[in-house]
Design a protein around this motif. Sequence first.
Motif, PDB file in Angstrom:
ATOM      1  N   PRO A 110      -6.602   1.244  -6.775  1.00 14.82           N
ATOM      2  CA  PRO A 110      -5.967   0.776  -5.543  1.00 14.82           C
ATOM      3  C   PRO A 110      -5.805  -0.747  -5.559  1.00 14.82           C
ATOM      4  O   PRO A 110      -6.692  -1.465  -6.020  1.00 14.82           O
ATOM      5  N   VAL A 111      -4.662  -1.203  -5.061  1.00  8.96           N
ATOM      6  CA  VAL A 111      -4.365  -2.635  -4.990  1.00  8.96           C
ATOM      7  C   VAL A 111      -3.764  -2.957  -3.627  1.00  8.96           C
ATOM      8  O   VAL A 111      -3.322  -2.063  -2.898  1.00  8.96           O
ATOM      9  N   ILE A 112      -3.724  -4.238  -3.317  1.00  6.63           N
ATOM     10  CA  ILE A 112      -3.074  -4.725  -2.109  1.00  6.63           C
ATOM     11  C   ILE A 112      -1.788  -5.415  -2.535  1.00  6.63           C
ATOM     12  O   ILE A 112      -1.819  -6.334  -3.353  1.00  6.63           O
ATOM     13  N   ASN A 113      -0.652  -4.950  -2.014  1.00  9.01           N
ATOM     14  CA  ASN A 113       0.636  -5.584  -2.285  1.00  9.01           C
ATOM     15  C   ASN A 113       1.033  -6.406  -1.074  1.00  9.01           C
ATOM     16  O   ASN A 113       1.055  -5.899   0.050  1.00  9.01           O
ATOM     17  N   ILE A 114       1.341  -7.681  -1.321  1.00  6.19           N
ATOM     18  CA  ILE A 114       1.677  -8.607  -0.237  1.00  6.19           C
ATOM     19  C   ILE A 114       3.033  -9.232  -0.516  1.00  6.19           C
ATOM     20  O   ILE A 114       3.309  -9.648  -1.639  1.00  6.19           O
ATOM     21  N   GLU A 115       3.863  -9.303   0.518  1.00  9.09           N
ATOM     22  CA  GLU A 115       5.106 -10.061   0.471  1.00  9.09           C
ATOM     23  C   GLU A 115       4.972 -11.195   1.471  1.00  9.09           C
ATOM     24  O   GLU A 115       4.671 -10.960   2.645  1.00  9.09           O
ATOM     25  N   LEU A 116       5.193 -12.411   1.002  1.00  4.86           N
ATOM     26  CA  LEU A 116       5.074 -13.584   1.866  1.00  4.86           C
ATOM     27  C   LEU A 116       6.424 -13.945   2.471  1.00  4.86           C
ATOM     28  O   LEU A 116       7.478 -13.630   1.906  1.00  4.86           O
ATOM     29  N   THR A 117       6.380 -14.643   3.591  1.00  9.47           N
ATOM     30  CA  THR A 117       7.591 -15.212   4.170  1.00  9.47           C
ATOM     31  C   THR A 117       8.091 -16.306   3.231  1.00  9.47           C
ATOM     32  O   THR A 117       7.383 -16.720   2.304  1.00  9.47           O
ATOM     33  N   GLU A 118       9.265 -16.810   3.491  1.00  5.30           N
ATOM     34  CA  GLU A 118       9.802 -17.893   2.669  1.00  5.30           C
ATOM     35  C   GLU A 118       8.875 -19.109   2.710  1.00  5.30           C
ATOM     36  O   GLU A 118       8.556 -19.698   1.682  1.00  5.30           O
ATOM     37  N   ASN A 164     -12.168  -4.514  -7.843  1.00  6.09           N
ATOM     38  CA  ASN A 164     -13.086  -3.385  -7.796  1.00  6.09           C
ATOM     39  C   ASN A 164     -13.132  -2.821  -6.375  1.00  6.09           C
ATOM     40  O   ASN A 164     -14.150  -2.865  -5.716  1.00  6.09           O
ATOM     41  N   PHE A 165     -11.986  -2.310  -5.895  1.00  6.27           N
ATOM     42  CA  PHE A 165     -11.883  -1.815  -4.532  1.00  6.27           C
ATOM     43  C   PHE A 165     -11.705  -0.304  -4.527  1.00  6.27           C
ATOM     44  O   PHE A 165     -11.007   0.249  -5.375  1.00  6.27           O
TER      45      PHE A 165
END
Length: 180
Positions: A110-118, A164-165
Motif C-alpha cells: 500500500p502507498v499514498i498517492n498525492i497530487e499537489l496544487t500548482e 512499511n504501512f
Amino acid sequence: MKIQVIYCFLFVFTLSCASKRVRKPQQQTPVQVAETAVAASLYLEEDVNPRSPAYGFEPFDVEQVDGFYEVFEFEAGYPFKNVVLAEEPVVTKSDIEKAKTGFDDYIGRPVINIELTEEGATKFEDLTEENIGKPIAIVIGKKVIMMPVVNEKIPGGRIQISGNFTLEEVKEMVKVLKSK
C-alpha cells in the motif's frame, strides 16, 4: 536461499507544471521534536517481522501539523536521532489537491498517492532543490511517517509515499490528508 532486497523510499513524480515561483517563507525557528530510532530499510525475505524497526522507518510522534518539513538537524546514519524540524511545514495540506490509496508496482505494498496544487508543486520543488543530500520529514497525524533523503530537485506535482504501512494505516493517513 534468502534474498536481500534494499528498498529505497521513492517519490514518483510524473507531471511537470509550469508555475510561478513562490517566495520561501522567512527563516523558521527550528523545533527539537524527537530523540528517535529508525532503521535502514533492509528486508530479508524471511525471518523478519515486518513491523520491526529493522524492516523500515519507524514513525515517531511530533507536535507539528501535517505537511512536508525541512529538517534542520539530525544525527546522520541509522538510527536518526535528535531530529530538529522547521516550526512550520513548507508544503501543507492546503497544497494537496488529491490524496488517495494505491499500491506500488513492484510488490504491491500500500502507498499514498498525492497530487499537489500548482503552488504546492512549486513549493515542493523548491524544498527538494534546497535540501539535496538531506532528509525532509513527512508529518501526517502528528507523526513523522518518513524522512526520505532528497537525491535531486523534484519537479511536478505527483508524489507517491511508500513504506512499511498496512492498508489500514494508508487509508487512515489518506483520510487525514483529505481533511482540511
